[in-house]
Design a protein around this motif. Structure first.
Motif, mmCIF file in Angstrom:
data_model
loop_
_atom_site.group_PDB
_atom_site.id
_atom_site.type_symbol
_atom_site.label_atom_id
_atom_site.label_comp_id
_atom_site.label_asym_id
_atom_site.label_seq_id
_atom_site.Cartn_x
_atom_site.Cartn_y
_atom_site.Cartn_z
ATOM 1 N N LEU A 265 -4.098 2.254 7.536
ATOM 2 C CA LEU A 265 -3.857 3.253 6.127
ATOM 3 C C LEU A 265 -5.094 4.081 5.709
ATOM 4 N N ILE A 266 -4.725 5.127 5.627
ATOM 5 C CA ILE A 266 -5.865 6.115 5.493
ATOM 6 C C ILE A 266 -5.391 6.459 3.672
ATOM 7 N N VAL A 267 -6.275 6.267 2.791
ATOM 8 C CA VAL A 267 -5.972 6.138 1.435
ATOM 9 C C VAL A 267 -6.848 7.299 0.894
ATOM 10 N N ASP A 275 -7.575 9.638 -14.944
ATOM 11 C CA ASP A 275 -6.901 8.844 -16.037
ATOM 12 C C ASP A 275 -6.901 9.641 -17.358
ATOM 13 N N ILE A 276 -5.768 9.739 -17.827
ATOM 14 C CA ILE A 276 -5.480 10.415 -19.252
ATOM 15 C C ILE A 276 -5.399 9.116 -20.394
ATOM 16 N N ASP A 277 -4.000 8.361 -20.055
ATOM 17 C CA ASP A 277 -3.860 7.322 -20.716
ATOM 18 C C ASP A 277 -2.903 6.194 -20.090
ATOM 19 N N ARG A 278 -3.295 6.008 -18.746
ATOM 20 C CA ARG A 278 -2.176 5.133 -17.939
ATOM 21 C C ARG A 278 -2.271 3.593 -18.610
ATOM 22 N N GLY A 279 -3.369 3.210 -19.355
ATOM 23 C CA GLY A 279 -3.384 2.100 -19.800
ATOM 24 C C GLY A 279 -3.951 0.703 -19.167
ATOM 25 N N TRP A 280 -4.094 1.065 -17.649
ATOM 26 C CA TRP A 280 -4.417 -0.048 -16.781
ATOM 27 C C TRP A 280 -5.049 0.741 -15.625
ATOM 28 N N ALA A 281 -5.896 -0.331 -14.948
ATOM 29 C CA ALA A 281 -6.647 0.188 -13.839
ATOM 30 C C ALA A 281 -6.434 -0.420 -12.629
ATOM 31 N N PRO A 282 -5.760 0.093 -11.611
ATOM 32 C CA PRO A 282 -5.476 -0.875 -10.199
ATOM 33 C C PRO A 282 -6.901 -1.199 -9.359
ATOM 34 N N ARG A 283 -6.838 -2.054 -8.737
ATOM 35 C CA ARG A 283 -7.910 -2.217 -7.652
ATOM 36 C C ARG A 283 -7.967 -1.136 -6.587
ATOM 37 N N PRO A 284 -8.947 -0.515 -5.809
ATOM 38 C CA PRO A 284 -8.799 0.228 -4.900
ATOM 39 C C PRO A 284 -7.936 -0.384 -3.754
ATOM 40 N N LEU A 285 -6.888 0.124 -3.045
ATOM 41 C CA LEU A 285 -6.170 -0.199 -1.914
ATOM 42 C C LEU A 285 -6.760 -1.068 -0.941
ATOM 43 N N VAL A 292 -8.634 -0.805 5.806
ATOM 44 C CA VAL A 292 -8.201 0.480 5.310
ATOM 45 C C VAL A 292 -9.415 1.564 5.131
ATOM 46 N N VAL A 293 -8.987 2.728 5.341
ATOM 47 C CA VAL A 293 -10.145 3.885 5.305
ATOM 48 C C VAL A 293 -9.709 4.761 3.889
ATOM 49 N N THR A 294 -10.853 4.730 3.204
ATOM 50 C CA THR A 294 -10.750 5.406 1.978
ATOM 51 C C THR A 294 -11.388 6.839 1.834
ATOM 52 N N LEU A 295 -10.803 7.891 1.468
ATOM 53 C CA LEU A 295 -11.324 9.110 1.150
ATOM 54 C C LEU A 295 -11.487 9.373 -0.279
ATOM 55 N N GLY A 296 -12.492 9.945 -0.473
ATOM 56 C CA GLY A 296 -12.873 10.143 -2.096
ATOM 57 C C GLY A 296 -13.484 11.743 -2.047
ATOM 58 N N SER A 297 -13.783 11.914 -3.514
ATOM 59 C CA SER A 297 -14.249 13.508 -3.582
ATOM 60 C C SER A 297 -14.796 13.694 -4.848
ATOM 61 N N MET A 298 -15.821 14.668 -5.003
ATOM 62 C CA MET A 298 -16.224 14.981 -6.323
ATOM 63 C C MET A 298 -15.541 16.385 -6.884
ATOM 64 N N SER A 299 -14.719 16.903 -6.174
ATOM 65 C CA SER A 299 -13.935 18.090 -6.459
ATOM 66 C C SER A 299 -13.128 18.209 -7.650
ATOM 67 N N LYS A 300 -12.382 17.118 -7.799
ATOM 68 C CA LYS A 300 -11.367 17.012 -9.086
ATOM 69 C C LYS A 300 -12.274 16.416 -10.301
ATOM 70 N N ILE A 301 -13.094 15.934 -10.139
ATOM 71 C CA ILE A 301 -13.871 15.136 -11.208
ATOM 72 C C ILE A 301 -15.260 16.037 -11.671
ATOM 73 N N LEU A 306 -17.870 22.256 -5.824
ATOM 74 C CA LEU A 306 -18.922 21.218 -5.144
ATOM 75 C C LEU A 306 -18.462 20.424 -4.120
ATOM 76 N N ARG A 307 -18.404 21.197 -2.656
ATOM 77 C CA ARG A 307 -17.579 20.539 -1.510
ATOM 78 C C ARG A 307 -18.076 19.339 -0.992
ATOM 79 N N LEU A 308 -18.104 18.205 -1.736
ATOM 80 C CA LEU A 308 -18.506 17.116 -1.300
ATOM 81 C C LEU A 308 -17.584 15.912 -1.346
ATOM 82 N N GLY A 309 -17.456 14.929 -0.487
ATOM 83 C CA GLY A 309 -16.683 13.840 -0.565
ATOM 84 C C GLY A 309 -17.406 12.725 0.269
ATOM 85 N N TRP A 310 -16.536 11.622 0.392
ATOM 86 C CA TRP A 310 -16.984 10.395 1.187
ATOM 87 C C TRP A 310 -15.867 9.690 2.033
ATOM 88 N N ILE A 311 -16.205 9.006 2.874
ATOM 89 C CA ILE A 311 -15.217 8.232 3.524
ATOM 90 C C ILE A 311 -15.826 6.627 3.413
#
Length: 467
Positions: A265-267, A275-285, A292-301, A306-311
């Motif tokens: 799984l590549i997540v 989040d705007i108003d979802r009202g709950w916060a799931p745990r990372p998959l 599981v491999v997780t990809l993240g980024s600073m670009s949207k937040i 700012l071309r920076l992310g992580w694995i």
């Protein structure tokens, strides 16, 4: 074997179409970047057999495309994609008045400037080093790991590699573990550039449907168990483009199914903090399975510039990634890493800014959609966009009519495989409200043209990137 052209068109989607309509659909694929300039198309005979039409029909289709400059035909060399000289313009040369809805990204957080200033002493302290950062700065990897810990996923800094964005991270993962000819499970719709990356690494797509109501979990499980895909690419948080979020129990079941089938799984968590108003916060998959491999980024937040992310991955895969990475890059720019360290130290301020901007953008889109009869906007508790339901398969027509009015709007099939999803379009909620209001006016004008049967025949659509 089905040609790429027919895979993109969708054989079922072209049944009953005229030669002109079929040529228009192919032209849309070219203009939207799904067929690339210079790409070889199937012969007229092979094309006719694939779509179960007469040879005279496909000859007429290619003839129309050649007349308009969208294909070139050389005796003995086949038919290849081209562009009319007066149609294509570089992305940066698009009319300044055009509103680009192919980019779902906000402008920079107000704290970016101050974070940049604060980062300079950190950068200056690195001048005595080589400047290369294959794994990433220790303090940044610590900060990213700490964010995972705060979200309920125990993580150590040695499970993190800093990358030049999440898409760069995906390509690094595929370069390290990819197997040409294997299958990849993908959501339908999904992030277009992820599909392109998987195609580039030789994967065959196994789509599974997602809509604004979420995933068909049974379909996901059956596809994994029957197809045994090598990898599965998922966006479980504020899915791009539908905005859906996968509940915790479903995450656990999908992770268990993938583990039993040997599917990695590549997540993609690029949108997880939106989040705007979802009202709950799931745990990372990844909390449901250590593989599981997780990809993240600073670009949207923080900012797309700012071309920076992580694995995040287990240590054995991290070692493979580090062994592979020097073959195409030697690390991530240090300035961006130093800035990210400062930004991650104040996540509450970052997320508060994101919530305000997305909330304002959502309200502006909703106000505009109220004036467009027949178009439905679903709830959007977070994420980058809304996945509009047009009520009819007219997405490509609407996209082209919008382009005539200075609105760049990718059609629904841009987010899919097989030419489907013609009744949907993605509209970002990331623009300033005044800009969004103008975009909605242009969308309304395009919608009136389509519903009145006055939509222009395919003309100019120079953007291939969808972010």
């Amino acid at each position: 074997m089905t040609s790429r052209l027919v895979s993109l068109l969708g054989a079922d989607q072209v049944a009953g179409t005229t030669a002109r309509e079929l040529a228009d659909r192919i032209r849309a694929l070219v203009l939207d970047g799904r067929l690339t300039v210079g790409e070889k198309l199937p012969s007229e005979r092979a094309f006719a057999l694939e779509i179960r039409r007469s040879r005279s029909t496909t000859t007429r289709v290619y003839g129309l495309l050649e007349d308009d400059g969208y294909v070139s035909r050389v005796h003995g060399g086949g038919t290849r994609v081209s562009l009319p000289r007066d149609t294509w313009t570089p992305r940066d040369a698009v009319d300044d008045d055009a509103i680009d809805l192919s980019i779902a990204s906000m402008d920079s957080t107000p704290g970016l400037y101050d974070a940049t200033v604060r980062s300079l002493p950190r950068l200056a302290a690195l001048r005595g080093t080589s400047g290369y950062s294959l794994r990433g700065l220790p303090e940044l990897r610590d900060a990213v790991a700490q964010r995972f810990n705060q979200r309920g996923l125990p993580t150590h800094a040695d499970q993190i590699i800093i990358t030049s964005g999440a898409l760069n991270g995906l390509n690094l993962v595929l370069a390290a573990i990819g197997r040409r000819g294997e299958r990849a499970l993908v959501e339908q719709p999904t992030f277009p550039h992820a599909l392109e990356a998987l195609h580039r690494h030789g994967y065959r797509m196994l789509p599974t449907p997602v809509d604004v109501g979420g995933w068909d979990e049974r379909h996901v499980a059956e596809t994994i168990l029957s197809g045994r895909p090598h990898v599965a690419y998922l966006i479980p948080d504020f899915h791009n483009p539908t905005g859906a979020t996968l509940p915790d129990p479903a995450r656990e079941r999908i992770a268990a199914t993938a583990r039993s089938a040997g599917t990695l799984l590549i997540v993609d968590e690029t949108t997880a903090e939106l989040d705007i108003d979802r009202g709950w916060a799931p745990r990372p998959l990844a909390a449901s399975s250590p593989e599981v491999v997780t990809l993240g980024s600073m670009s949207k937040i923080a900012w797309g510039g700012l071309r920076l992310g992580w694995i995040r991955a287990d240590r054995s895969l991290i070692a493979r990634l580090l062994a592979t990475r020097p073959s195409f890059e030697l690390g991530t720019a240090l300035l961006e890493q130093c800035i990210a360290v400062e930004l991650l130290q104040d996540m509450p301020a970052l997320t508060a800014h994101v919530r305000r901007r997305l909330s304002d953008g959502r309200a502006a889109v909703a106000a505009g959609i109220e004036n467009i009869d027949g178009v439905t906007m679903p709830p959007a508790p977070g994420g980058l966009s809304v996945w509009l339901d047009l009520g009819a398969p007219v997405s490509t027509e609407l996209s082209l009519a919008a382009r005539e009015r200075g609105l760049i709007l990718p059609p629904g099939p841009r987010f899919a495989t097989g030419g489907v999803l013609e009744r949907h379009v993605r509209v970002p909620i990331t623009l300033p409200p005044d800009r969004t209001a103008l975009a909605m006016q242009r969308l309304g004008s395009a919608w009136e043209a389509v519903t009145a049967g006055r939509a222009p025949r395919l003309t100019e659509m120079s953007h291939a990137a969808v972010i």
